[in-house]
Design a protein around this motif. Structure first.
Motif, PDB file in Angstrom:
ATOM      1  N   PRO A 232      33.783  32.968  15.210  1.00 26.45           N
ATOM      2  CA  PRO A 232      33.742  31.629  15.797  1.00 26.45           C
ATOM      3  C   PRO A 232      32.603  31.470  16.806  1.00 26.45           C
ATOM      4  O   PRO A 232      31.938  32.445  17.164  1.00 26.45           O
ATOM      5  CB  PRO A 232      35.110  31.512  16.493  1.00 26.45           C
ATOM      6  CG  PRO A 232      35.470  32.920  16.825  1.00 26.45           C
ATOM      7  CD  PRO A 232      34.909  33.765  15.713  1.00 26.45           C
ATOM      8  N   ALA A 233      32.414  30.238  17.253  1.00 25.54           N
ATOM      9  CA  ALA A 233      31.366  29.921  18.229  1.00 25.54           C
ATOM     10  C   ALA A 233      31.553  30.720  19.517  1.00 25.54           C
ATOM     11  O   ALA A 233      32.671  30.902  19.985  1.00 25.54           O
ATOM     12  CB  ALA A 233      31.405  28.426  18.543  1.00 25.54           C
TER      13      ALA A 233
ATOM     14  N   ASP B 182      37.734  22.724  12.928  1.00 27.43           N
ATOM     15  CA  ASP B 182      37.086  22.147  11.742  1.00 27.43           C
ATOM     16  C   ASP B 182      36.537  23.246  10.830  1.00 27.43           C
ATOM     17  O   ASP B 182      36.709  23.212   9.608  1.00 27.43           O
ATOM     18  CB  ASP B 182      35.931  21.217  12.148  1.00 27.43           C
ATOM     19  CG  ASP B 182      36.417  19.931  12.793  1.00 27.43           C
ATOM     20  OD1 ASP B 182      37.644  19.673  12.768  1.00 27.43           O
ATOM     21  OD2 ASP B 182      35.580  19.187  13.345  1.00 27.43           O
ATOM     22  N   ASP B 183      35.852  24.227  11.421  1.00 28.15           N
ATOM     23  CA  ASP B 183      35.242  25.290  10.619  1.00 28.15           C
ATOM     24  C   ASP B 183      36.301  26.127   9.895  1.00 28.15           C
ATOM     25  O   ASP B 183      36.089  26.598   8.780  1.00 28.15           O
ATOM     26  CB  ASP B 183      34.389  26.227  11.500  1.00 28.15           C
ATOM     27  CG  ASP B 183      33.118  25.554  12.015  1.00 28.15           C
ATOM     28  OD1 ASP B 183      32.802  24.444  11.555  1.00 28.15           O
ATOM     29  OD2 ASP B 183      32.444  26.149  12.888  1.00 28.15           O
ATOM     30  N   SER B 184      37.459  26.295  10.543  1.00 28.80           N
ATOM     31  CA  SER B 184      38.512  27.135   9.957  1.00 28.80           C
ATOM     32  C   SER B 184      39.328  26.395   8.899  1.00 28.80           C
ATOM     33  O   SER B 184      39.915  27.021   8.023  1.00 28.80           O
ATOM     34  CB  SER B 184      39.469  27.625  11.043  1.00 28.80           C
ATOM     35  OG  SER B 184      38.764  28.306  12.038  1.00 28.80           O
ATOM     36  N   SER B 185      39.373  25.064   8.998  1.00 27.53           N
ATOM     37  CA  SER B 185      40.268  24.315   8.105  1.00 27.53           C
ATOM     38  C   SER B 185      39.542  23.646   6.949  1.00 27.53           C
ATOM     39  O   SER B 185      40.184  23.057   6.084  1.00 27.53           O
ATOM     40  CB  SER B 185      41.026  23.251   8.910  1.00 27.53           C
ATOM     41  OG  SER B 185      40.114  22.309   9.425  1.00 27.53           O
TER      42      SER B 185
ATOM     43  N   SER C  15      25.411  21.006  17.771  1.00 24.15           N
ATOM     44  CA  SER C  15      26.487  21.951  17.448  1.00 24.15           C
ATOM     45  C   SER C  15      27.534  21.240  16.594  1.00 24.15           C
ATOM     46  O   SER C  15      27.952  21.742  15.545  1.00 24.15           O
ATOM     47  CB  SER C  15      27.167  22.463  18.726  1.00 24.15           C
ATOM     48  OG  SER C  15      26.265  23.206  19.502  1.00 24.15           O
ATOM     49  N   LEU C  16      27.949  20.062  17.044  1.00 23.11           N
ATOM     50  CA  LEU C  16      28.954  19.308  16.300  1.00 23.11           C
ATOM     51  C   LEU C  16      28.359  18.775  14.993  1.00 23.11           C
ATOM     52  O   LEU C  16      29.037  18.724  13.965  1.00 23.11           O
ATOM     53  CB  LEU C  16      29.504  18.162  17.164  1.00 23.11           C
ATOM     54  CG  LEU C  16      30.337  18.644  18.366  1.00 23.11           C
ATOM     55  CD1 LEU C  16      30.695  17.485  19.288  1.00 23.11           C
ATOM     56  CD2 LEU C  16      31.618  19.352  17.913  1.00 23.11           C
TER      57      LEU C  16
ATOM     58  N   ARG D 148      35.280  22.437  16.968  1.00 23.52           N
ATOM     59  CA  ARG D 148      34.397  23.062  15.982  1.00 23.52           C
ATOM     60  C   ARG D 148      35.121  24.217  15.282  1.00 23.52           C
ATOM     61  O   ARG D 148      35.070  24.351  14.065  1.00 23.52           O
ATOM     62  CB  ARG D 148      33.152  23.562  16.708  1.00 23.52           C
ATOM     63  CG  ARG D 148      31.972  23.784  15.842  1.00 23.52           C
ATOM     64  CD  ARG D 148      30.697  23.380  16.558  1.00 23.52           C
ATOM     65  NE  ARG D 148      30.336  24.239  17.675  1.00 23.52           N
ATOM     66  CZ  ARG D 148      29.548  25.311  17.557  1.00 23.52           C
ATOM     67  NH1 ARG D 148      29.097  25.674  16.380  1.00 23.52           N
ATOM     68  NH2 ARG D 148      29.220  26.012  18.615  1.00 23.52           N
ATOM     69  N   ASP D 149      35.822  25.060  16.058  1.00 21.60           N
ATOM     70  CA  ASP D 149      36.566  26.183  15.461  1.00 21.60           C
ATOM     71  C   ASP D 149      37.633  25.660  14.504  1.00 21.60           C
ATOM     72  O   ASP D 149      37.819  26.203  13.411  1.00 21.60           O
ATOM     73  CB  ASP D 149      37.271  27.008  16.538  1.00 21.60           C
ATOM     74  CG  ASP D 149      36.294  27.805  17.394  1.00 21.60           C
ATOM     75  OD1 ASP D 149      35.119  27.926  17.002  1.00 21.60           O
ATOM     76  OD2 ASP D 149      36.721  28.296  18.448  1.00 21.60           O
TER      77      ASP D 149
END
Ligand code: C5P
Length: 232
Positions: free
Chosen positions: A11-12, A188-191, A98-99, A185-186
């Protein structure tokens, strides 16, 4: 056979960039910051007034982009990111990008278009090996990587690191905002449906909450050297 590939996902703010850079320098390997590539796509989309979820417009934009890395000036610090001839290294490191990177990276059309670029950068002639950092290196970009690591740390510690980085650059985003952006972000990135953030089944997971980056680099370098010696 291709160069030795080290995959570093997580993650970030988990310390992937610093760890990857130091590891690559120690091993004499190339380094590929794949997040920088997604950030550059977001920047190019913003400049072209293309919405981050507009697949029909993102599709034709992608082949027109020339994204490259250049060595840092004087050989110190992070490598530079070039869009065409322009150095966009600073422009892509804003909270907005980033977003934006997280938004464009959820589009399958974008991920598919960048796969080949990531693989080519890692296996370029002359590379003894490559360290790639991102979210899906061990799961999608190089599922057969020779060494896979997943770096994490508590959300609070990761947001503190990111906040310190932004402050060092003169960015005045408040800590609470940095933490909120990171959690979004975490999540969104994970799902997301395509290439979600998750450790590969055969990745070694390192939690750096209580470790210094030096200790992490030490541990990773030891493991990579052992595998190189085994002739994996
Ligand atoms: O690592 P960095 O913070 O620069 O990545 C920016 C964003 O790009 C991430 O939040 C993620 O959405 C996306 N990314 C990705 N796959 C990668 C690297 C980054 O989806 N391999």
């Amino acid at each position: 056979s291709r160069p030795f590939i080290v995959a570093i996902d997580g993650p970030a703010g988990a310390g992937k960039s610093t760890t990857s850079r130091r590891l690559a320098a120690r091993l004499g390997f190339a380094m590929v910051d794949t997040g920088a590539i997604y950030r550059t796509v977001a920047l190019a989309a913003r400049r072209a007034a293309i919405a981050f979820d507009d697949d029909a417009a993102l599709g034709p934009l992608l082949p027109a982009l020339c994204i490259r890395f250049a060595p840092p000036p004087g050989g110190e610090g992070a490598q530079r990111v070039l869009l065409g001839e322009e150095d966009v290294s600073a422009a892509i490191r804003t909270p907005e990008m980033s977003l934006g990177a997280s938004a464009v990276s959820a589009r399958p059309v974008v991920r598919a278009a960048l796969l080949d670029l990531q693989r080519r950068l890692a296996t370029a002639p002359g590379n003894a090996g490559a360290v790639l950092e991102g979210r899906d290196i061990g799961t999608v970009v190089f599922p057969d990587a020779d060494a896979k690591f997943f770096l994490t740390a508590s959300p609070e510690v990761r947001a503190r690191r990111r906040f310190a980085e932004l402050q060092a650059r003169g960015d005045t985003t408040p800590f609470e905002q940095v933490l909120a952006d990171q959690l979004k972000r975490d999540a969104d990135d994970s799902s997301r449906a395509v290439a979600p953030l998750r450790p590969a089944a055969d990745a070694r997971v390192f939690d750096s909450t209580a470790l210094s980056l030096d200790e992490v680099v030490e541990a990773l370098a030891g493991e990579v050297r052992a595998r190189v010696a085994q002739g994996v």
